[in-house]
Motif scaffolding. Structure first.
Motif, PDB file in Angstrom:
ATOM      1  N   PHE A 183       0.977  -1.137   0.007  1.00  0.00           N
ATOM      2  CA  PHE A 183       0.046   0.053  -0.042  1.00  0.00           C
ATOM      3  C   PHE A 183       0.884   1.281   0.058  1.00  0.00           C
ATOM      4  O   PHE A 183       1.713   1.540   1.049  1.00  0.00           O
ATOM      5  N   LEU A 184       0.900   2.172  -1.069  1.00  0.00           N
ATOM      6  CA  LEU A 184       1.398   3.428  -1.034  1.00  0.00           C
ATOM      7  C   LEU A 184       0.588   4.293  -0.562  1.00  0.00           C
ATOM      8  O   LEU A 184      -0.317   4.726  -1.442  1.00  0.00           O
ATOM      9  N   SER A 185       0.662   4.743   0.770  1.00  0.00           N
ATOM     10  CA  SER A 185      -0.002   5.762   1.448  1.00  0.00           C
ATOM     11  C   SER A 185       0.111   6.947   1.181  1.00  0.00           C
ATOM     12  O   SER A 185       1.226   7.498   0.372  1.00  0.00           O
ATOM     13  N   GLY A 186      -0.707   8.105   1.781  1.00  0.00           N
ATOM     14  CA  GLY A 186      -0.578   9.515   1.623  1.00  0.00           C
ATOM     15  C   GLY A 186       0.453   9.682   2.763  1.00  0.00           C
ATOM     16  O   GLY A 186       1.167   8.936   3.517  1.00  0.00           O
ATOM     17  N   THR A 187       0.521  11.086   3.224  1.00  0.00           N
ATOM     18  CA  THR A 187       1.040  11.428   4.347  1.00  0.00           C
ATOM     19  C   THR A 187       0.436  10.983   5.604  1.00  0.00           C
ATOM     20  O   THR A 187      -0.920  10.668   5.675  1.00  0.00           O
ATOM     21  N   LYS A 188       1.440  10.758   6.861  1.00  0.00           N
ATOM     22  CA  LYS A 188       0.878   9.600   7.920  1.00  0.00           C
ATOM     23  C   LYS A 188      -0.394  10.537   8.540  1.00  0.00           C
ATOM     24  O   LYS A 188      -1.237   9.984   9.086  1.00  0.00           O
ATOM     25  N   ASN A 189      -0.361  11.862   8.593  1.00  0.00           N
ATOM     26  CA  ASN A 189      -1.428  12.527   9.404  1.00  0.00           C
ATOM     27  C   ASN A 189      -2.733  13.112   8.559  1.00  0.00           C
ATOM     28  O   ASN A 189      -3.666  13.769   9.161  1.00  0.00           O
ATOM     29  N   SER A 190      -2.626  12.648   7.255  1.00  0.00           N
ATOM     30  CA  SER A 190      -3.851  13.246   6.454  1.00  0.00           C
ATOM     31  C   SER A 190      -5.129  12.271   6.758  1.00  0.00           C
ATOM     32  O   SER A 190      -5.167  11.333   7.153  1.00  0.00           O
ATOM     33  N   TYR A 191      -6.358  13.090   6.726  1.00  0.00           N
ATOM     34  CA  TYR A 191      -7.578  12.461   6.763  1.00  0.00           C
ATOM     35  C   TYR A 191      -7.805  11.483   5.857  1.00  0.00           C
ATOM     36  O   TYR A 191      -8.151  10.259   6.418  1.00  0.00           O
ATOM     37  N   VAL A 192      -7.998  11.653   4.468  1.00  0.00           N
ATOM     38  CA  VAL A 192      -8.113  10.729   3.897  1.00  0.00           C
ATOM     39  C   VAL A 192      -7.149   9.732   3.509  1.00  0.00           C
ATOM     40  O   VAL A 192      -7.481   8.248   3.427  1.00  0.00           O
ATOM     41  N   GLY A 193      -5.939   9.860   3.861  1.00  0.00           N
ATOM     42  CA  GLY A 193      -4.908   8.924   3.894  1.00  0.00           C
ATOM     43  C   GLY A 193      -5.099   7.793   5.013  1.00  0.00           C
ATOM     44  O   GLY A 193      -5.037   6.622   4.675  1.00  0.00           O
ATOM     45  N   GLY A 194      -5.514   8.355   6.190  1.00  0.00           N
ATOM     46  CA  GLY A 194      -5.726   7.471   7.151  1.00  0.00           C
ATOM     47  C   GLY A 194      -7.014   6.569   7.097  1.00  0.00           C
ATOM     48  O   GLY A 194      -6.844   5.268   7.042  1.00  0.00           O
ATOM     49  N   LEU A 195      -7.868   7.135   6.093  1.00  0.00           N
ATOM     50  CA  LEU A 195      -9.009   6.363   6.058  1.00  0.00           C
ATOM     51  C   LEU A 195      -8.737   5.121   4.864  1.00  0.00           C
ATOM     52  O   LEU A 195      -9.320   4.098   5.136  1.00  0.00           O
ATOM     53  N   ARG A 196      -7.874   5.619   3.933  1.00  0.00           N
ATOM     54  CA  ARG A 196      -7.727   4.783   2.919  1.00  0.00           C
ATOM     55  C   ARG A 196      -6.808   3.482   3.317  1.00  0.00           C
ATOM     56  O   ARG A 196      -6.955   2.286   3.032  1.00  0.00           O
ATOM     57  N   LEU A 197      -5.825   3.958   4.392  1.00  0.00           N
ATOM     58  CA  LEU A 197      -4.799   2.766   5.001  1.00  0.00           C
ATOM     59  C   LEU A 197      -5.814   2.079   5.824  1.00  0.00           C
ATOM     60  O   LEU A 197      -5.769   0.758   5.762  1.00  0.00           O
ATOM     61  N   GLU A 198      -6.750   2.597   6.392  1.00  0.00           N
ATOM     62  CA  GLU A 198      -7.699   1.681   7.296  1.00  0.00           C
ATOM     63  C   GLU A 198      -8.538   0.697   6.321  1.00  0.00           C
ATOM     64  O   GLU A 198      -8.609  -0.337   6.745  1.00  0.00           O
ATOM     65  N   GLY A 199      -8.966   1.230   5.266  1.00  0.00           N
ATOM     66  CA  GLY A 199      -9.643   0.480   4.283  1.00  0.00           C
ATOM     67  C   GLY A 199      -8.752  -0.687   3.830  1.00  0.00           C
ATOM     68  O   GLY A 199      -9.238  -1.871   3.471  1.00  0.00           O
ATOM     69  N   TYR A 200      -7.461  -0.677   3.539  1.00  0.00           N
ATOM     70  CA  TYR A 200      -6.593  -1.662   3.149  1.00  0.00           C
ATOM     71  C   TYR A 200      -6.436  -2.452   4.238  1.00  0.00           C
ATOM     72  O   TYR A 200      -6.506  -3.742   3.900  1.00  0.00           O
ATOM     73  N   ARG A 201      -6.170  -2.052   5.495  1.00  0.00           N
ATOM     74  CA  ARG A 201      -6.136  -3.283   6.554  1.00  0.00           C
ATOM     75  C   ARG A 201      -7.245  -3.804   6.708  1.00  0.00           C
ATOM     76  O   ARG A 201      -7.244  -5.315   6.808  1.00  0.00           O
ATOM     77  N   GLU A 202      -8.581  -3.249   6.550  1.00  0.00           N
ATOM     78  CA  GLU A 202      -9.719  -4.212   6.735  1.00  0.00           C
ATOM     79  C   GLU A 202      -9.779  -5.092   5.266  1.00  0.00           C
ATOM     80  O   GLU A 202     -10.314  -6.169   5.388  1.00  0.00           O
ATOM     81  N   GLY A 203      -9.399  -4.465   4.144  1.00  0.00           N
ATOM     82  CA  GLY A 203      -9.454  -5.339   3.096  1.00  0.00           C
ATOM     83  C   GLY A 203      -8.689  -6.668   3.229  1.00  0.00           C
ATOM     84  O   GLY A 203      -9.052  -7.669   2.734  1.00  0.00           O
ATOM     85  N   LEU A 204      -7.518  -6.396   3.714  1.00  0.00           N
ATOM     86  CA  LEU A 204      -6.460  -7.790   4.045  1.00  0.00           C
ATOM     87  C   LEU A 204      -7.082  -8.733   5.083  1.00  0.00           C
ATOM     88  O   LEU A 204      -7.047  -9.880   5.058  1.00  0.00           O
ATOM     89  N   LYS A 205      -7.717  -7.890   5.860  1.00  0.00           N
ATOM     90  CA  LYS A 205      -8.321  -8.940   7.098  1.00  0.00           C
ATOM     91  C   LYS A 205      -9.432  -9.997   6.513  1.00  0.00           C
ATOM     92  O   LYS A 205      -9.566 -10.978   6.718  1.00  0.00           O
ATOM     93  N   LEU A 206     -10.410  -9.161   5.648  1.00  0.00           N
ATOM     94  CA  LEU A 206     -11.494  -9.759   5.125  1.00  0.00           C
ATOM     95  C   LEU A 206     -10.975 -11.000   4.114  1.00  0.00           C
ATOM     96  O   LEU A 206     -11.600 -12.019   4.074  1.00  0.00           O
ATOM     97  N   ALA A 207      -9.727 -10.644   3.656  1.00  0.00           N
ATOM     98  CA  ALA A 207      -8.981 -11.960   2.712  1.00  0.00           C
ATOM     99  C   ALA A 207      -8.260 -12.842   3.631  1.00  0.00           C
ATOM    100  O   ALA A 207      -7.703 -13.627   2.804  1.00  0.00           O
TER     101      ALA A 207
END
Length: 335
Positions: A182-206
């Motif tokens: 996952f090539l994320s945005g800046t660590k403290n960005s709002y949308v970057g944080g949500l997208r990182l969480e989506g990545y983690r949830e997607g991996l967990k579901l798989a």
């Protein structure tokens, strides 16, 4: 002399929101309170030009916009198309409010008052970039794009970032990839944080373990995408797929993959986020999570208009669905 709107409110014995309403020409403030506020505005020499405009009760029909990205940024350019349609329908003009960050006395509120705007759109900022407290307390109707501010007369609009990335993970897992970076945005960005969480949830579901080594933080740009992808390629067990927080970072990642003598998608599949115009023209065309930028722009202006015309409206929170657009940058996991 008053240095900000709170000084006037304190002197007049009213709320900051009431002073803002008087300065912006709202007719819902009773005459006695209005006269008292204007008296202290004059006495404290606070924005006399703005107050004078309020005295004649004229609406400016103007919405201001603060940007950090610049008007030509591809993502904002697409949002602007939706804004333009809503501006035509509601009768407002949109003016660009340049930041005066070099000025230690700079104030969002005074800037808005000096331009006599009725509402404000804020785009491209993070919480740590600026102190928005004065703007929120002013009572000026404000809509933040991609920043979760929901207080007073300030609300926000954003894409469904988390769900969009989860869908991207599910798609790439369906192509038998397990080493997904996952090539994320800046660590403290709002949308970057949500997208990182989506990545983690997607991996967990798989049922794929999350590995911090497969996450690289950038800043949504092509240059950052290139440099962070080089780091991922240097891992002992390089990824077979990478999901990027923006299309521009995905384009940079694709360049890094090719410069390493590898192919997209033969060796590494790539997914972006945004669906800017460039995404369909790179080689191979980029699979990406499309943001409905037209709807974001249109709803932004509509929501500001609603806030302007209904003082009792609670701060809005609008989440716009995303869509996975499948093109040629993804393929089956290599054997």
């Amino acid at each position: 002399m008053a240095t900000n709107i709170r000084d006037v409110a304190k002197a007049a014995g009213v709320s900051v929101a009431t002073v803002s309403k008087v300065l912006n020409g709202y007719t819902t403030v009773n005459a006695k309170t209005r006269e008292r506020v204007l008296e202290f505005v004059k006495e404290l020499q606070f924005q006399p030009n703005s107050a004078a405009r309020s005295l004649v009760g004229r609406r400016s029909m103007t919405i201001g916009i603060f940007l950090t990205t610049g008007l030509a940024h591809p993502f904002f350019a697409q949002i602007l198309t939706g804004m333009e349609q809503a501006l035509k329908a509601t009768g407002y003009d949109l003016i660009y409010l340049a930041q005066l960050s070099w000025n230690k006395d700079y104030s969002f509120v005074r800037h808005c008052q000096s331009r006599n705007v009725e509402g404000v759109v804020v785009f491209g900022f993070q919480h740590e970039d600026m102190d928005f407290e004065e703007l929120i307390e002013s009572g000026i109707p404000t809509l933040f794009i991609d920043l979760d501010v929901k207080e007073g007369r300030a609300g926000y609009i954003s894409s469904d970032n988390q769900e969009g990335i989860k869908r991207a993970v599910a798609y790439i897992v369906g192509l038998n990839h397990r080493r997904i970076a996952f090539l994320s945005g800046t660590k403290n960005s709002y949308v970057g944080g949500l997208r990182l969480e989506g990545y983690r949830e997607g991996l967990k579901l798989a049922d794929i373990p999350y590995s911090e080594s497969y996450v690289a933080y950038g800043d949504f740009t092509k240059e950052a995408g290139y440099e962070r992808m080089k780091e991922l390629l240097a891992l002992p067990e390089r990824p077979t797929a990478v999901i990027c927080c923006s299309d521009m970072s995905a384009v940079g990642a694709m360049d890094a993959i090719r410069h390493a003598g590898l192919s997209v998608p033969g060796d590494i599949s790539v997914i972006g986020f945004d669906d800017i115009e460039l995404a369909s023209h790179v080689n191979p065309p980029l699979t990406t999570v499309r943001q409905d930028t037209f709807t974001i722009g249109k709803r932004t202006i509509e929501l500001v208009d609603e806030l302007i015309n209904d003082e009792g409206l609670p701060p809005p929170e609008a989440i716009v669905p995303t869509e996975l657009v499948i093109r040629g940058s993804c393929g089956p996991a290599p054997e």
